[in-house]
Design a protein around this motif. Structure first.
Motif, PDB file in Angstrom:
ATOM      1  N   ALA A   1       0.840  -1.201   0.000  1.00  0.00           N
ATOM      2  CA  ALA A   1       0.000   0.000   0.000  1.00  0.00           C
ATOM      3  C   ALA A   1       0.874   1.249   0.000  1.00  0.00           C
ATOM      4  N   PRO A   2       0.427   2.320  -0.668  1.00  0.00           N
ATOM      5  CA  PRO A   2       1.224   3.548  -0.734  1.00  0.00           C
ATOM      6  C   PRO A   2       1.664   4.086   0.637  1.00  0.00           C
ATOM      7  N   ASP A   3       0.811   3.977   1.665  1.00  0.00           N
ATOM      8  CA  ASP A   3       1.198   4.507   2.978  1.00  0.00           C
ATOM      9  C   ASP A   3       2.289   3.680   3.645  1.00  0.00           C
ATOM     10  N   GLU A   4       2.534   2.453   3.161  1.00  0.00           N
ATOM     11  CA  GLU A   4       3.594   1.617   3.727  1.00  0.00           C
ATOM     12  C   GLU A   4       4.979   2.026   3.209  1.00  0.00           C
ATOM     13  N   PHE A   5       5.023   2.782   2.116  1.00  0.00           N
ATOM     14  CA  PHE A   5       6.300   3.131   1.514  1.00  0.00           C
ATOM     15  C   PHE A   5       7.121   4.058   2.416  1.00  0.00           C
ATOM     16  N   ILE A   6       6.480   4.952   3.173  1.00  0.00           N
ATOM     17  CA  ILE A   6       7.221   5.828   4.093  1.00  0.00           C
ATOM     18  C   ILE A   6       7.894   4.983   5.175  1.00  0.00           C
ATOM     19  N   ARG A   7       7.164   4.040   5.749  1.00  0.00           N
ATOM     20  CA  ARG A   7       7.757   3.158   6.769  1.00  0.00           C
ATOM     21  C   ARG A   7       8.898   2.351   6.159  1.00  0.00           C
ATOM     22  N   PHE A   8       8.736   1.949   4.915  1.00  0.00           N
ATOM     23  CA  PHE A   8       9.797   1.228   4.228  1.00  0.00           C
ATOM     24  C   PHE A   8      11.055   2.097   4.146  1.00  0.00           C
ATOM     25  N   ALA A   9      10.891   3.341   3.704  1.00  0.00           N
ATOM     26  CA  ALA A   9      12.039   4.255   3.585  1.00  0.00           C
ATOM     27  C   ALA A   9      12.712   4.440   4.938  1.00  0.00           C
ATOM     28  N   GLN A  10      11.931   4.552   5.987  1.00  0.00           N
ATOM     29  CA  GLN A  10      12.505   4.713   7.328  1.00  0.00           C
ATOM     30  C   GLN A  10      13.253   3.452   7.763  1.00  0.00           C
ATOM     31  N   SER A  11      12.757   2.280   7.390  1.00  0.00           N
ATOM     32  CA  SER A  11      13.467   1.050   7.757  1.00  0.00           C
ATOM     33  C   SER A  11      14.783   0.944   6.995  1.00  0.00           C
ATOM     34  N   VAL A  12      14.810   1.412   5.750  1.00  0.00           N
ATOM     35  CA  VAL A  12      16.072   1.435   5.000  1.00  0.00           C
ATOM     36  C   VAL A  12      17.046   2.397   5.668  1.00  0.00           C
ATOM     37  N   GLU A  13      16.551   3.551   6.108  1.00  0.00           N
ATOM     38  CA  GLU A  13      17.409   4.507   6.792  1.00  0.00           C
ATOM     39  C   GLU A  13      17.989   3.893   8.066  1.00  0.00           C
ATOM     40  N   ARG A  14      17.157   3.215   8.860  1.00  0.00           N
ATOM     41  CA  ARG A  14      17.658   2.575  10.098  1.00  0.00           C
ATOM     42  C   ARG A  14      18.712   1.530   9.767  1.00  0.00           C
ATOM     43  N   PHE A  15      18.469   0.734   8.724  1.00  0.00           N
ATOM     44  CA  PHE A  15      19.447  -0.263   8.294  1.00  0.00           C
ATOM     45  C   PHE A  15      20.759   0.411   7.912  1.00  0.00           C
ATOM     46  N   TRP A  16      20.677   1.485   7.127  1.00  0.00           N
ATOM     47  CA  TRP A  16      21.878   2.187   6.691  1.00  0.00           C
ATOM     48  C   TRP A  16      22.632   2.763   7.874  1.00  0.00           C
ATOM     49  N   ILE A  17      21.927   3.385   8.806  1.00  0.00           N
ATOM     50  CA  ILE A  17      22.588   3.968   9.980  1.00  0.00           C
ATOM     51  C   ILE A  17      23.282   2.888  10.790  1.00  0.00           C
ATOM     52  N   SER A  18      22.669   1.717  10.894  1.00  0.00           N
ATOM     53  CA  SER A  18      23.321   0.639  11.648  1.00  0.00           C
ATOM     54  C   SER A  18      24.608   0.206  10.961  1.00  0.00           C
ATOM     55  N   ILE A  19      24.642   0.235   9.617  1.00  0.00           N
ATOM     56  CA  ILE A  19      25.871  -0.093   8.895  1.00  0.00           C
ATOM     57  C   ILE A  19      26.926   0.983   9.119  1.00  0.00           C
ATOM     58  N   VAL A  20      26.532   2.246   9.018  1.00  0.00           N
ATOM     59  CA  VAL A  20      27.481   3.345   9.248  1.00  0.00           C
ATOM     60  C   VAL A  20      28.035   3.249  10.655  1.00  0.00           C
ATOM     61  N   ARG A  21      27.161   3.014  11.607  1.00  0.00           N
ATOM     62  CA  ARG A  21      27.572   2.912  13.000  1.00  0.00           C
ATOM     63  C   ARG A  21      28.520   1.724  13.194  1.00  0.00           C
ATOM     64  N   ARG A  22      28.172   0.575  12.604  1.00  0.00           N
ATOM     65  CA  ARG A  22      29.011  -0.607  12.726  1.00  0.00           C
ATOM     66  C   ARG A  22      30.381  -0.364  12.101  1.00  0.00           C
ATOM     67  N   SER A  23      30.428   0.253  10.919  1.00  0.00           N
ATOM     68  CA  SER A  23      31.712   0.475  10.253  1.00  0.00           C
ATOM     69  C   SER A  23      32.530   1.535  10.972  1.00  0.00           C
ATOM     70  N   SER A  24      31.875   2.528  11.593  1.00  0.00           N
ATOM     71  CA  SER A  24      32.632   3.563  12.288  1.00  0.00           C
ATOM     72  C   SER A  24      33.195   3.034  13.599  1.00  0.00           C
ATOM     73  N   THR A  25      32.529   2.064  14.231  1.00  0.00           N
ATOM     74  CA  THR A  25      33.080   1.474  15.461  1.00  0.00           C
ATOM     75  C   THR A  25      34.151   0.460  15.151  1.00  0.00           C
ATOM     76  N   ALA A  26      34.148  -0.079  13.899  1.00  0.00           N
ATOM     77  CA  ALA A  26      35.166  -1.029  13.505  1.00  0.00           C
ATOM     78  C   ALA A  26      36.479  -0.345  13.148  1.00  0.00           C
ATOM     79  N   ASP A  27      36.425   0.944  12.808  1.00  0.00           N
ATOM     80  CA  ASP A  27      37.639   1.670  12.410  1.00  0.00           C
ATOM     81  C   ASP A  27      38.562   1.949  13.555  1.00  0.00           C
TER      82      ASP A  27
END
Length: 152
Positions: free
Chosen positions: A126-152
């Motif tokens: 449904a169209p209203d689910e796409f915003i939640r989808f975008a936010q879940s992608v953002e959370r996933f991306w932030i977790s990767i950035v956070r993981r890679s920055s703590t690994a450095d």
């Protein structure tokens, strides 16, 4: 975009591999509506996806994607061929791939091909689910950035 600790992050270069023009539009608009700083580059088939990541042909000047959102059911080279290529190419293996599943079986289908993605997200319907989808992608991306920055 800000990381979880409040640091400002660079915009994400997202490659969306999606055969449906309507879904591509909804994905693009949902990222804009969610106010996520990114650049979305959309392609509609596997061959063009590989041209984009390898910067071949009309995609020679395209940026290297930071994240790939991959619909596994594609015309031409299917999503499994694209995922296999991304996983087996050392220069691309560090690019996270999110498989857009249409059912709970999507992850199992990908794994049945002997492949693994970084993350699996159920594709919005449904169209209203796409915003939640975008936010879940953002959370996933932030977790990767956070993981890679703590690994450095």
């Amino acid at each position: 975009m800000s990381s979880e600790d409040g640091r400002e992050c660079d915009p994400i270069e997202i490659l969306l591999v999606e055969p449906s023009p309507g879904d591509t539009r909804l994905f693009t608009e949902s990222f804009e509506d969610a106010k996520i700083r990114n650049s979305i580059h959309a392609v509609s088939d596997g061959e063009e996806a590989l041209d984009f990541v390898y910067r071949r042909g009309e995609h020679a000047d395209s940026p290297r994607p930071d994240l790939v959102l991959l619909e596994p059911q594609l015309p031409g080279d299917d999503g499994m061929a694209v995922l296999s290529e991304l996983n087996n190419e050392p220069l691309l293996a560090d690019v996270p791939v999110v498989i857009l599943t249409s059912s709970d079986l999507g992850e199992e289908i990908v794994k049945s091909h002997g492949l693994e993605a970084d993350h699996y997200i159920r594709k919005p319907v449904a169209p209203d689910e796409f915003i939640r989808f975008a936010q879940s992608v953002e959370r996933f991306w932030i977790s990767i950035v956070r993981r890679s920055s703590t690994a450095d």
